[in-house]
Motif scaffolding. Sequence first.
Motif, PDB file in Angstrom:
ATOM      1  N   GLY A 168       0.888  -1.378   0.111  1.00 29.53           N
ATOM      2  CA  GLY A 168      -0.199   0.114  -0.150  1.00 29.53           C
ATOM      3  C   GLY A 168       0.904   1.413   0.063  1.00 29.53           C
ATOM      4  N   THR A 169       1.884   1.063  -0.375  1.00 24.87           N
ATOM      5  CA  THR A 169       3.016   2.407  -0.077  1.00 24.87           C
ATOM      6  C   THR A 169       2.809   3.141  -1.475  1.00 24.87           C
ATOM      7  OG1 THR A 169       4.532   1.361   1.415  1.00 24.87           O
ATOM      8  CG2 THR A 169       5.269   3.203   0.192  1.00 24.87           C
ATOM      9  N   VAL A 170       2.655   4.414  -1.382  1.00 24.31           N
ATOM     10  CA  VAL A 170       2.470   5.171  -2.612  1.00 24.31           C
ATOM     11  C   VAL A 170       3.895   5.324  -3.395  1.00 24.31           C
ATOM     12  CG1 VAL A 170       1.848   7.030  -3.931  1.00 24.31           C
ATOM     13  CG2 VAL A 170       0.322   6.406  -2.046  1.00 24.31           C
ATOM     14  N   ALA A 171       3.977   4.797  -4.547  1.00 25.46           N
ATOM     15  CA  ALA A 171       5.222   4.835  -5.190  1.00 25.46           C
ATOM     16  C   ALA A 171       5.432   6.226  -6.056  1.00 25.46           C
ATOM     17  CB  ALA A 171       5.621   3.586  -6.279  1.00 25.46           C
ATOM     18  N   ALA A 172       4.231   6.505  -6.652  1.00 27.42           N
ATOM     19  CA  ALA A 172       4.509   7.875  -7.605  1.00 27.42           C
ATOM     20  C   ALA A 172       2.799   8.455  -7.647  1.00 27.42           C
ATOM     21  CB  ALA A 172       4.863   7.602  -8.916  1.00 27.42           C
ATOM     22  N   ARG A 173       2.662   9.621  -7.819  1.00 27.05           N
ATOM     23  CA  ARG A 173       1.607  10.433  -8.179  1.00 27.05           C
ATOM     24  C   ARG A 173       1.599  11.106  -9.265  1.00 27.05           C
ATOM     25  NH1 ARG A 173      -0.174  13.843  -2.994  1.00 27.05           N
ATOM     26  NH2 ARG A 173      -1.715  14.667  -4.383  1.00 27.05           N
ATOM     27  N   LEU A 174       0.548  11.148 -10.378  1.00 26.07           N
ATOM     28  CA  LEU A 174       0.754  11.700 -11.487  1.00 26.07           C
ATOM     29  C   LEU A 174      -0.482  12.328 -11.997  1.00 26.07           C
ATOM     30  CD1 LEU A 174       2.033   8.376 -12.317  1.00 26.07           C
ATOM     31  CD2 LEU A 174       3.480   9.991 -13.551  1.00 26.07           C
ATOM     32  N   ARG A 175      -0.427  13.279 -12.870  1.00 26.65           N
ATOM     33  CA  ARG A 175      -1.712  13.782 -13.395  1.00 26.65           C
ATOM     34  C   ARG A 175      -1.643  14.126 -14.955  1.00 26.65           C
ATOM     35  NH1 ARG A 175      -5.370  17.356 -11.083  1.00 26.65           N
ATOM     36  NH2 ARG A 175      -4.704  17.199  -8.904  1.00 26.65           N
ATOM     37  N   GLN A 176      -3.105  13.946 -15.542  1.00 26.19           N
ATOM     38  CA  GLN A 176      -3.132  13.828 -16.690  1.00 26.19           C
ATOM     39  C   GLN A 176      -2.820  15.348 -17.170  1.00 26.19           C
ATOM     40  OE1 GLN A 176      -7.026  12.014 -16.970  1.00 26.19           O
ATOM     41  NE2 GLN A 176      -6.393  10.736 -18.744  1.00 26.19           N
ATOM     42  N   GLY A 177      -2.138  15.271 -18.493  1.00 29.17           N
ATOM     43  CA  GLY A 177      -1.727  16.538 -19.308  1.00 29.17           C
ATOM     44  C   GLY A 177      -1.353  16.240 -20.804  1.00 29.17           C
ATOM     45  N   GLY A 178      -2.086  16.700 -21.638  1.00 28.84           N
ATOM     46  CA  GLY A 178      -1.616  16.331 -23.049  1.00 28.84           C
ATOM     47  C   GLY A 178      -1.492  15.257 -23.675  1.00 28.84           C
ATOM     48  N   GLY A 179      -2.414  14.239 -23.104  1.00 22.91           N
ATOM     49  CA  GLY A 179      -2.195  12.795 -23.754  1.00 22.91           C
ATOM     50  C   GLY A 179      -1.201  12.221 -22.790  1.00 22.91           C
ATOM     51  N   GLN A 180      -0.669  12.299 -21.963  1.00 23.78           N
ATOM     52  CA  GLN A 180       0.365  11.744 -21.104  1.00 23.78           C
ATOM     53  C   GLN A 180       0.253  11.909 -19.739  1.00 23.78           C
ATOM     54  OE1 GLN A 180       4.320  13.284 -22.660  1.00 23.78           O
ATOM     55  NE2 GLN A 180       4.396  14.512 -20.843  1.00 23.78           N
ATOM     56  N   LEU A 181       1.003  11.345 -18.621  1.00 22.89           N
ATOM     57  CA  LEU A 181       0.653  11.527 -17.340  1.00 22.89           C
ATOM     58  C   LEU A 181       2.193  11.920 -16.684  1.00 22.89           C
ATOM     59  CD1 LEU A 181      -0.972   8.054 -16.495  1.00 22.89           C
ATOM     60  CD2 LEU A 181      -2.155  10.202 -16.771  1.00 22.89           C
TER      61      LEU A 181
END
Length: 197
Positions: A168-181
């Motif tokens: 359950g450890t969060v490895a990464a956080r990403l947000r959508q933008g222009g067709g990529q994360l």
Amino acid sequence: MPRQVLSSLAVLALAAGLGACSSSRLDGPRGRALAGPQAALEPAVPAVPSGAVTASPLAPPPGATAAPDAPPLGADVAVAAPPGSNIIAEPVAPPVPPPPVVATGRSAVVGSWTARDAAGASCKVSLSSAPALDLYKASAAGCANKDLAKVTAWDYRDGEVYLYQAGGTVAARLRQGGGQLDGALTKSGASLALVRG
């Protein structure tokens, strides 16, 4: 003459005189007599135009053009200059298509991605739609970054993609933008981008 006859003649003469007066008064503008009780109450009035009248062609009904070979309404059309004139006809640019619609949300991020970290290393990350408890299954292959190599699940919350390691450890956080994360690794804070492929 008896009195009754005189009074009768007087009434007839009066009626004839009134009839003559009223018939000349009720003649129309062209000499024809108006008839009916309404005619005596309403004098004849000639028609007067109310103002200037303009004319323009009507638009064709929706879904139709004015002529079979005419361009659709609102289309930019170049008009050729007459022969022998010094007018230079400029080309009409085609209309600019609207920007592509980029899907957002959980279903838009399901699939295979290529992860690229700040050091330039890349590996494959797959985000599945198969549930894993309260998350979704994920896998990583060929990742040099140890935190990214341990990714086993993912989730989409508040417009962000969270990549989880086992436990359950969060490895990464990403947000959508222009067709990529785009985002960052949680432990190091190094930038991370996921592109389709």
